[in-house]
Motif scaffolding. Structure first.
Motif, PDB file in Angstrom:
ATOM      1  N   UNK A 254       0.827  -1.206   0.000  1.00  0.00           N
ATOM      2  CA  UNK A 254       0.000   0.000   0.000  1.00  0.00           C
ATOM      3  C   UNK A 254       0.859   1.253   0.000  1.00  0.00           C
ATOM      4  N   UNK A 255       2.160   1.078   0.159  1.00  0.00           N
ATOM      5  CA  UNK A 255       3.050   2.223   0.193  1.00  0.00           C
ATOM      6  C   UNK A 255       4.485   1.821  -0.055  1.00  0.00           C
ATOM      7  N   UNK A 256       5.320   2.837  -0.280  1.00  0.00           N
ATOM      8  CA  UNK A 256       6.742   2.592  -0.496  1.00  0.00           C
ATOM      9  C   UNK A 256       7.517   3.866  -0.186  1.00  0.00           C
ATOM     10  N   UNK A 257       8.783   3.673   0.173  1.00  0.00           N
ATOM     11  CA  UNK A 257       9.703   4.780   0.385  1.00  0.00           C
ATOM     12  C   UNK A 257      10.555   4.886  -0.875  1.00  0.00           C
ATOM     13  N   UNK A 258      10.372   5.980  -1.607  1.00  0.00           N
ATOM     14  CA  UNK A 258      11.057   6.160  -2.888  1.00  0.00           C
ATOM     15  C   UNK A 258      12.455   6.705  -2.634  1.00  0.00           C
ATOM     16  N   UNK A 259      13.461   5.874  -2.880  1.00  0.00           N
ATOM     17  CA  UNK A 259      14.834   6.182  -2.481  1.00  0.00           C
ATOM     18  C   UNK A 259      15.569   6.998  -3.539  1.00  0.00           C
ATOM     19  N   UNK A 260      15.096   8.221  -3.751  1.00  0.00           N
ATOM     20  CA  UNK A 260      15.799   9.141  -4.626  1.00  0.00           C
ATOM     21  C   UNK A 260      14.975   9.583  -5.812  1.00  0.00           C
ATOM     22  N   UNK A 261      14.170  10.634  -5.644  1.00  0.00           N
ATOM     23  CA  UNK A 261      13.317  11.139  -6.729  1.00  0.00           C
ATOM     24  C   UNK A 261      13.701  12.574  -7.042  1.00  0.00           C
ATOM     25  N   UNK A 309      -1.172  10.608   0.879  1.00  0.00           N
ATOM     26  CA  UNK A 309      -0.559   9.924  -0.257  1.00  0.00           C
ATOM     27  C   UNK A 309       0.897  10.309  -0.493  1.00  0.00           C
ATOM     28  N   UNK A 310       1.347  11.444   0.026  1.00  0.00           N
ATOM     29  CA  UNK A 310       2.689  11.906  -0.308  1.00  0.00           C
ATOM     30  C   UNK A 310       3.341  12.601   0.879  1.00  0.00           C
ATOM     31  N   UNK A 311       4.583  12.186   1.163  1.00  0.00           N
ATOM     32  CA  UNK A 311       5.434  12.814   2.170  1.00  0.00           C
ATOM     33  C   UNK A 311       6.709  13.296   1.469  1.00  0.00           C
ATOM     34  N   UNK A 312       7.096  14.554   1.699  1.00  0.00           N
ATOM     35  CA  UNK A 312       8.342  15.087   1.135  1.00  0.00           C
ATOM     36  C   UNK A 312       9.114  15.695   2.297  1.00  0.00           C
ATOM     37  N   UNK A 313       9.939  14.873   2.957  1.00  0.00           N
ATOM     38  CA  UNK A 313      10.640  15.334   4.158  1.00  0.00           C
ATOM     39  C   UNK A 313      11.942  14.570   4.378  1.00  0.00           C
ATOM     40  N   UNK A 314      12.504  14.019   3.303  1.00  0.00           N
ATOM     41  CA  UNK A 314      13.746  13.254   3.433  1.00  0.00           C
ATOM     42  C   UNK A 314      14.633  13.489   2.216  1.00  0.00           C
ATOM     43  N   UNK A 315      15.912  13.203   2.387  1.00  0.00           N
ATOM     44  CA  UNK A 315      16.921  13.382   1.344  1.00  0.00           C
ATOM     45  C   UNK A 315      17.634  12.060   1.132  1.00  0.00           C
ATOM     46  N   UNK A 316      18.036  11.781  -0.097  1.00  0.00           N
ATOM     47  CA  UNK A 316      18.775  10.546  -0.412  1.00  0.00           C
ATOM     48  C   UNK A 316      20.158  10.901  -0.961  1.00  0.00           C
ATOM     49  N   UNK A 317      21.189  10.422  -0.267  1.00  0.00           N
ATOM     50  CA  UNK A 317      22.580  10.580  -0.687  1.00  0.00           C
ATOM     51  C   UNK A 317      23.166   9.214  -1.019  1.00  0.00           C
TER      52      UNK A 317
END
Length: 567
Positions: A254-261, A309-317
């Motif tokens: 039902x969800x996923x953590x998108x690792x770098x968008x 539906x959407x969280x924008x609070x993380x960074x991918x390095x």
């Protein structure tokens, strides 16, 4: 059964996922309650809620759980318009969430040549040739999924056979882990790739004895060719993302953590959510792009947008590469490549700088690190950033954390850092990882139980499209450390296995905690979103070798049916 020791801060946070909501939403004795929209009854319902882990029924109103308990009590909330779902004795679990995956990568893979499972270079080329027959000359052919370790040897291929078979199409084929590309002569010509081309920072062009490119590009060298490939149009990507969501729903996600968008991708996700096309809970990690980070740090963290539906609070390095392509950064050289210790893709100072800025802006920072040197570099950078700006409950993460030096295992809990790991990587890599590392370093490889005992939680995932989307593959790997053929007997380093309870939490409650979502999702608890999955087998009780035969019968998001298996 191994015990699980958890730090006080994590324990309090996880217990808070149930108690406040239960007090607020569970019906009070003697108080009339509005009818429920949905009641699920006659099931074996594993809630992942530590306060009430197993119930017979639950009720939903307005997309959220309002009651968990007995079937008799739940039916008291039925009204004329209530939908009652008889689970017929089936197993119900919370909706599963992939704690580390690539949304757009899956969408693009569904449109490209699928090379997963190929057992030889000849088979790879045959699949590409088949696509070439249906593709206009001069058009790029893109594929993904090859793994030279599955071909009976570990040597990288060279371009000659691919070039001869596909003279009229430029071809770029990503390795299964996304950290190497295999290209033909036409692709190298389009990119102007020659013996004179220098290796980019954080990348390596594999060369022959004369210095000519062989057709394999490691890590950031892949971009020399990949940037020549025309991207999908916005409408093509939109359609591909819808297909990816349908695939996830069919497997109980039902969800996923998108690792770098990228910013463009995030804005597309938002548009789809606004238009009612997303139907997925997407926790986004912003890709490491200076302009995008400046923008989002100025906007600030945003959570549960568009009705959750959407969280924008993380960074991918990225700290390093991958084990399969020998790009993961190691403290000592590879046992099967003694002149190579891997690649650092980011300078330690850059990781520290973004971590400091993330702390100041209220953003979580998550860094890819696979090798023991890569992991140490990240932990050191985080420590310096946290010393400069002490912050409670930052929940910084290391993505993968596959190979750890024993001295670094306790540092995750000490720093409050979450190891986000993918159990299916262990079962994919176990056949050859010993050759890469030698016997001693394997004790710090995929060390789930060692990490759990220090007091951390481990959100699970697949890293799709690197691995298959099916989350039950990772559940099985977690409890058995065996492949689909039940090899090796007893499991690979079985002392690191998870209990079934922890394995379930690793794909429900722990990803929610790792995404600051534990008040909204992760368990079937009053007050949380009514996200759940019905399975045809009880994965908490059946023999481990039957787990991978389990089918998802239905998937529900906020009490809405989003997938039902065809009969």
């Amino acid at each position: 059964m191994p015990t699980f020791t958890v730090s006080c801060s994590v324990l309090v946070a996880l217990l808070l996922t149930s108690a406040p909501h239960a007090a607020a939403a569970q019906p009070s004795a003697g108080m009339p309650q509005p009818p429920a929209d949905l009641i699920v009854t006659n099931g074996r319902i594993y809630t992942a809620d530590p306060a009430r882990p197993l119930v017979d029924a639950f009720a939903v109103r307005g997309g959220r759980v309002v009651f968990t308990g007995s079937a008799r009590e739940a039916k008291a909330l039925a009204g004329p318009a209530t939908t009652v779902v008889d689970a017929d004795g089936r197993t119900v679990i919370p909706g599963m969430v992939d704690g580390h995956a690539h949304f757009s990568g899956l969408a693009q893979k569904l449109r490209s040549v699928d090379l997963v499972g190929t057992r030889s270079l000849d088979e790879v080329i045959a699949r590409v040739v088949e696509r070439a027959r249906r593709t206009p000359k001069g058009t790029w052919i893109v594929g993904r999924g090859w793994d030279q370790n599955a071909w009976g040897h570990t040597a990288f291929p060279t371009h000659e056979a691919l070039s001869a078979a596909t003279p009229d199409h430029p071809v770029v084929l990503e390795r299964v882990d996304g950290h190497a590309a295999y290209v033909n002569a036409a692709a190298m010509q389009r990119a102007g790739l020659t013996a004179a081309t220098k290796d980019p920072s954080g990348g390596r062009i594999v060369r022959d004895t004369k210095g000519n490119p062989t057709g394999v590009l490691i890590d950031r060298a892949s971009s020399l060719v990949e940037r020549q490939v025309p991207p999908l149009s916005r409408q093509e990507m939109r359609a591909a993302l819808r297909d990816a969501v349908a695939r996830m729903h069919s497997l109980g996600l039902v969800g996923m953590h998108d690792a770098g968008a990228s910013r463009e991708q995030i804005e597309l996700f938002a548009d789809m959510a606004q238009q009612g096309e997303l139907n997925l809970r997407v926790y986004v990690m912003i890709a490491d792009d200076a302009t995008a980070l400046d923008h989002y740090f100025q906007v600030g963290p945003r959570s549960a947008l568009y009705d959750g539906q959407l969280w924008v609070r993380a960074v991918k390095l990225y700290a390093d590469g991958a084990m399969g392509s020998r790009g993961a950064a190691l403290l000592e050289p590879y046992s099967d490549d003694p002149n190579n210790s891997g690649l650092l893709l980011s300078a330690p100072a850059h990781i520290e700088d973004v971590a400091r800025r993330g702390l100041a802006a209220g953003f979580q920072v998550n860094t890819h690190a696979i090798g023991d040197r890569g992991n140490r570099v990240v932990l050191d950078a985080y420590e310096k950033a946290l010393d400069a700006r002490p912050t409670a409950d930052h929940r910084f993460r290391v993505e993968h954390a596959q190979i750890l030096h024993q001295d670094d295992i306790p540092r995750f809990a000490q720093l409050g850092v979450i190891p986000s790991m993918q159990a299916s990587h262990q079962t994919s890599d176990m056949y050859w990882i010993g050759k890469r590392l030698g016997p001693t370093r394997l004790y710090g490889a995929y060390a789930w139980q060692s990490l759990l005992q220090t007091g951390v939680v481990i959100p699970n995932g697949s890293d799709f499209p690197v691995e298959e989307v099916n989350p039950l593959i990772s559940f099985h790997a977690s409890i058995a450390r065996q492949d689909a053929r039940d090899w090796p007997a007893g499991g690979w380093y079985p002392e690191q296995r998870l209990s079934r309870e922890d394995a379930l939490r690793s794909m429900t409650l722990w990803p929610a905690y790792a995404g600051f979502q534990e008040q909204l999702m992760g368990s079937i608890t009053p007050g949380k979103y009514a996200d759940f999955v019905v399975l045809d087998q009880d994965i908490m009780r059946i023999p481990a070798d039957l787990v991978l035969r389990t089918r998802v019968l239905s998937t529900w998001l906020a009490g809405r049916l989003v997938y039902k298996t065809p009969h």
